[in-house]
Scaffold this motif. Structure first.
Motif, PDB file in Angstrom:
ATOM      1  N   ARG A 308       0.842  -1.193   0.000  1.00 50.44           N
ATOM      2  CA  ARG A 308       0.000   0.000   0.000  1.00 50.44           C
ATOM      3  C   ARG A 308       0.880   1.247   0.000  1.00 50.44           C
ATOM      4  NH1 ARG A 308      -4.760  -1.328   4.483  1.00 50.44           N
ATOM      5  NH2 ARG A 308      -5.651  -3.147   3.412  1.00 50.44           N
ATOM      6  N   PRO A 309       1.570   1.501  -1.089  1.00 50.16           N
ATOM      7  CA  PRO A 309       2.454   2.676  -1.130  1.00 50.16           C
ATOM      8  C   PRO A 309       1.648   3.969  -1.099  1.00 50.16           C
ATOM      9  CG  PRO A 309       2.297   1.664  -3.295  1.00 50.16           C
ATOM     10  CD  PRO A 309       1.582   0.744  -2.351  1.00 50.16           C
ATOM     11  N   SER A 310       2.177   4.976  -0.405  1.00 50.79           N
ATOM     12  CA  SER A 310       1.461   6.239  -0.282  1.00 50.79           C
ATOM     13  C   SER A 310       2.350   7.462  -0.444  1.00 50.79           C
ATOM     14  CB  SER A 310       0.769   6.314   1.087  1.00 50.79           C
ATOM     15  OG  SER A 310       1.721   6.227   2.135  1.00 50.79           O
ATOM     16  N   THR A 311       3.655   7.269  -0.504  1.00 50.08           N
ATOM     17  CA  THR A 311       4.563   8.424  -0.583  1.00 50.08           C
ATOM     18  C   THR A 311       4.339   9.228  -1.854  1.00 50.08           C
ATOM     19  OG1 THR A 311       6.209   7.225   0.729  1.00 50.08           O
ATOM     20  CG2 THR A 311       6.976   9.126  -0.535  1.00 50.08           C
ATOM     21  N   ALA A 312       4.216   8.549  -2.983  1.00 47.39           N
ATOM     22  CA  ALA A 312       4.034   9.259  -4.254  1.00 47.39           C
ATOM     23  C   ALA A 312       2.734  10.059  -4.248  1.00 47.39           C
ATOM     24  CB  ALA A 312       4.035   8.253  -5.409  1.00 47.39           C
ATOM     25  N   ARG A 313       1.673   9.492  -3.746  1.00 45.63           N
ATOM     26  CA  ARG A 313       0.404  10.209  -3.688  1.00 45.63           C
ATOM     27  C   ARG A 313       0.486  11.384  -2.723  1.00 45.63           C
ATOM     28  NH1 ARG A 313      -2.205   6.439  -1.899  1.00 45.63           N
ATOM     29  NH2 ARG A 313      -2.440   7.041   0.285  1.00 45.63           N
ATOM     30  N   THR A 314       1.164  11.213  -1.609  1.00 45.43           N
ATOM     31  CA  THR A 314       1.258  12.277  -0.614  1.00 45.43           C
ATOM     32  C   THR A 314       2.026  13.472  -1.155  1.00 45.43           C
ATOM     33  OG1 THR A 314       1.167  10.671   1.186  1.00 45.43           O
ATOM     34  CG2 THR A 314       2.066  12.843   1.701  1.00 45.43           C
ATOM     35  N   LEU A 315       3.124  13.206  -1.864  1.00 44.56           N
ATOM     36  CA  LEU A 315       3.984  14.276  -2.361  1.00 44.56           C
ATOM     37  C   LEU A 315       3.653  14.689  -3.791  1.00 44.56           C
ATOM     38  CD1 LEU A 315       7.386  13.010  -0.922  1.00 44.56           C
ATOM     39  CD2 LEU A 315       5.890  14.783   0.009  1.00 44.56           C
ATOM     40  N   GLY A 316       2.668  14.056  -4.403  1.00 45.19           N
ATOM     41  CA  GLY A 316       2.295  14.416  -5.768  1.00 45.19           C
ATOM     42  C   GLY A 316       3.322  14.014  -6.804  1.00 45.19           C
ATOM     43  N   LEU A 317       3.934  12.833  -6.634  1.00 47.91           N
ATOM     44  CA  LEU A 317       4.975  12.365  -7.548  1.00 47.91           C
ATOM     45  C   LEU A 317       4.461  11.198  -8.391  1.00 47.91           C
ATOM     46  CD1 LEU A 317       7.972  12.403  -5.039  1.00 47.91           C
ATOM     47  CD2 LEU A 317       7.266  14.210  -6.613  1.00 47.91           C
ATOM     48  N   VAL A 318       5.281  10.796  -9.356  1.00 43.56           N
ATOM     49  CA  VAL A 318       4.955   9.678 -10.242  1.00 43.56           C
ATOM     50  C   VAL A 318       5.294   8.380  -9.522  1.00 43.56           C
ATOM     51  CG1 VAL A 318       5.416   8.594 -12.472  1.00 43.56           C
ATOM     52  CG2 VAL A 318       5.399  11.086 -12.271  1.00 43.56           C
ATOM     53  N   ARG A 319       4.359   7.452  -9.479  1.00 43.18           N
ATOM     54  CA  ARG A 319       4.572   6.201  -8.759  1.00 43.18           C
ATOM     55  C   ARG A 319       4.987   5.058  -9.664  1.00 43.18           C
ATOM     56  NH1 ARG A 319      -0.249   2.757  -6.211  1.00 43.18           N
ATOM     57  NH2 ARG A 319      -0.158   1.977  -8.361  1.00 43.18           N
ATOM     58  N   ASP A 320       4.680   5.116 -10.940  1.00 45.68           N
ATOM     59  CA  ASP A 320       4.894   3.969 -11.820  1.00 45.68           C
ATOM     60  C   ASP A 320       6.359   3.589 -11.949  1.00 45.68           C
ATOM     61  OD1 ASP A 320       2.193   3.880 -12.186  1.00 45.68           O
ATOM     62  OD2 ASP A 320       2.219   5.080 -14.029  1.00 45.68           O
ATOM     63  N   ALA A 321       7.251   4.566 -11.897  1.00 52.20           N
ATOM     64  CA  ALA A 321       8.684   4.300 -12.003  1.00 52.20           C
ATOM     65  C   ALA A 321       9.327   4.610 -10.667  1.00 52.20           C
ATOM     66  CB  ALA A 321       9.317   5.148 -13.104  1.00 52.20           C
ATOM     67  N   GLY A 322       9.970   3.566 -10.096  1.00 50.38           N
ATOM     68  CA  GLY A 322      10.563   3.784  -8.785  1.00 50.38           C
ATOM     69  C   GLY A 322      11.421   2.620  -8.358  1.00 50.38           C
ATOM     70  N   LEU A 323      11.225   2.163  -7.113  1.00 51.85           N
ATOM     71  CA  LEU A 323      12.083   1.134  -6.537  1.00 51.85           C
ATOM     72  C   LEU A 323      11.986  -0.183  -7.295  1.00 51.85           C
ATOM     73  CD1 LEU A 323      13.942   0.139  -4.263  1.00 51.85           C
ATOM     74  CD2 LEU A 323      11.869  -0.354  -2.919  1.00 51.85           C
ATOM     75  N   THR A 324      10.771  -0.630  -7.574  1.00 52.05           N
ATOM     76  CA  THR A 324      10.638  -1.911  -8.279  1.00 52.05           C
ATOM     77  C   THR A 324      11.231  -1.848  -9.680  1.00 52.05           C
ATOM     78  OG1 THR A 324       8.414  -1.241  -8.987  1.00 52.05           O
ATOM     79  CG2 THR A 324       8.582  -2.548  -6.968  1.00 52.05           C
ATOM     80  N   THR A 325      11.190  -0.683 -10.287  1.00 52.00           N
ATOM     81  CA  THR A 325      11.796  -0.528 -11.613  1.00 52.00           C
ATOM     82  C   THR A 325      13.291  -0.749 -11.541  1.00 52.00           C
ATOM     83  OG1 THR A 325      10.098   1.128 -12.085  1.00 52.00           O
ATOM     84  CG2 THR A 325      11.944   0.991 -13.607  1.00 52.00           C
ATOM     85  N   ALA A 326      13.934  -0.220 -10.481  1.00 47.70           N
ATOM     86  CA  ALA A 326      15.385  -0.398 -10.328  1.00 47.70           C
ATOM     87  C   ALA A 326      15.723  -1.815  -9.887  1.00 47.70           C
ATOM     88  CB  ALA A 326      15.909   0.609  -9.311  1.00 47.70           C
TER      89      ALA A 326
END
Length: 517
Positions: A308-326
């Motif tokens: 249940r990730p929430s950091t991207a939604r809280t800060l208004g950032l893009v969630r699709d590309a991130g930790l799992t992508t790396a």
């Protein structure tokens, strides 16, 4: 619990106590309003022995003692069927003799031969009429009972000394008494309810309670407490939305406490977790990263909550590309880092089907080590400890955990279970944070932050917080203050007339007070 603890409990539960007290008072008022008024009419009788005229003093005294002994038995005759049956028939009352007997009471004044007959009824005139009829019939019944078989007259004579008068006011209901009893009953129930709720409440409510529990459990220390703010959902970064507000100061105190956790080996990669979801761990992680960046350090926030990730939604950032992508090798870490103003963020990326296996891989350890070499601080937002094992599997990749406990929601058993789970995997728990704490539970210490805000009408030598320069002279006003650079070279969002100052920089209020001394 001492007296102060009881007073604290009553203060905390004042809403329930007040509601139950008002409910009891309302019940008393309802009883008063719905009750049928009843009136009481009293008649007094005098009991004596009849004797000859030549009776001496000794005979009179003996007769008086006899009468006092007998009059106690006469009181029981007043409500007997011998009296009630005749009164009901004579007055043609719409009740049975048994019903009338319940409305009759006879009392004897101590050490006297006076007897009081009382009759209650819903009508004042009828109460007086029944009382007089009962007194007359009662006297006749007693004379017949005490008259010997061969005698013409009875030696006992009852005389009505005070006939019953029509009562002017009802004896019930009594509004003042009913309201007072209702209020006291409601207050007693409210206090009892508060004490029972407190005894059954196993949640952690204050910093003191959490500290005492952890001390007895042998757990880590409490590094800080974050006050509850109803606007926290809209003001996600406290230091940015209200830099001198209460929550912002709480996070600065948390930052300071972290600096003293391990002086020889200060933690660099800090994981923020909680026993269960909904306790505010993600909010603490975001604000901790923002507060660490206030000192000028480079900070990266990593969202490893892959369920249940929430950091991207809280800060208004893009969630699709991130930790799992790396982690799956589709992109380098530097390519998916995003800026949140004063700190960088590595969002969760797409939600994988196997979060625990992905977080337990060596690739995650490599990513976190690479971020630790590039940034001064790495804050990791993890999943809750108790529902899943995601937070525990990254224990070897972080320097320590910060356990977030929500006030009045997280129980002591849940805190103990979370600490036990982290210790089971050899994780280092740096400390705990009490989140969403009540200012009243914290003994009012949060009020100091409001009292020590910078003055809005500062003297002319101070323009704004960002206008104070070395030497105490104001800097030229340019309308906007320079923003803090982020690790990636970007500049922070421009805030008109405001610039972050170091923790040791004097505030306008402090400088002004020093100048006045």
């Amino acid at each position: 619990m001492d007296l102060r603890d009881y007073l604290r409990v009553l203060t905390r539960r004042w809403c329930a106590i007040t509601a139950l007290t008002l409910l009891g008072t309302a019940a008393g008022a309802l009883v008063t309003y719905t009750a049928v008024p009843e009136y009481r009419a009293d008649a007094k009788l005098f009991v004596r022995l009849q004797g000859g005229t030549d009776a001496d003093t000794a005979q009179l005294a003996q007769g008086s003692l006899f009468t006092q002994a007998r009059v106690q038995s006469y009181a029981e005759v007043a409500s007997s069927p011998l009296v009630t049956r005749h009164v009901v028939k004579t007055l043609k009352l719409g009740m049975s003799p048994t019903q009338l007997s319940r409305r009759i009471s006879a009392t004897v004044q101590p050490d006297t031969v006076l007897l009081r007959l009382s009759v209650t009824d819903t009508r004042p005139k009828r109460a007086a009429r029944i009382s007089n009829a009962v007194a007359e019939r009662f006297a006749e019944v007693v004379r017949n009972l005490e008259r010997p078989v061969s005698a013409y007259e009875s030696p006992v004579r009852l005389s009505v000394t005070e006939p019953a008068a029509v009562p002017s006011a009802p004896i019930s209901p009594r509004p003042a008494v009913n309201l007072a009893l209702g209020l006291l009953a409601g207050l007693a129930v409210g206090v009892g309810f508060a004490l029972v709720r407190e005894a059954l409440d196993t949640t952690v409510r204050s910093t003191q309670a959490l500290t005492e529990f952890l001390a007895g459990y042998g757990g880590p220390s409490v590094l800080g407490s974050i006050v509850y703010d109803s606007q926290a959902t809209t003001h996600s970064v406290a230091a940015r939305d209200d830099m001198h507000g209460l929550r912002a100061e709480n996070f600065r105190q948390l930052r300071t406490s972290l600096q003293f956790v391990d002086v020889d080996r200060p933690p660099k990669v800090i994981a923020v977790t909680s026993p269960l979801s909904g306790e505010g761990k993600s909010s603490v992680a975001v604000n901790l990263a923002a507060t660490l960046a206030e000192t000028g350090a480079s900070v990266c926030l990593v969202d490893t909550d892959l369920r249940r990730p929430s950091t991207a939604r809280t800060l208004g950032l893009v969630r699709d590309a991130g930790l799992t992508t790396a982690l799956i090798g589709q992109a380098e870490v530097e390519q998916v880092l995003q800026s949140a103003g004063s700190f960088s963020v590595l969002t969760s990326g797409s939600v994988p089907p196997n979060p625990t296996e992905l977080l337990g891989s060596t690739q995650l350890t490599t990513v976190l080590h690479a971020l630790a070499e590039k940034f001064d601080h790495v804050v990791v937002d993890t999943a809750p400890v108790l529902p899943v094992a995601d937070a525990s599997v990254i224990a070897s990749a972080v320097d320590g955990y910060l356990l977030v406990v929500r006030a009045s929601r997280t129980s002591r058993a849940q805190v103990a279970e979370a600490l036990r789970a982290l210790r089971h995997v050899g994780a280092s728990v740096l400390g705990t944070v009490l989140n969403m704490a009540s200012s009243k539970e914290e003994h009012g210490t949060y009020g100091y932050a409001y009292e020590y805000r910078p003055q809005t009408h500062a003297p002319s030598r101070f323009t704004r917080w960002g206008g104070l320069v070395r030497g105490g002279r104001p800097a030229p006003s340019t309308g906007t203050a320079p923003a803090l650079p982020t690790p990636g070279g970007e500049r922070d969002v421009q805030v008109a007339g405001a610039e972050e100052a170091p923790d040791d920089a004097p505030s306008p209020v402090t400088a002004e007070r020093s100048a006045q001394r």
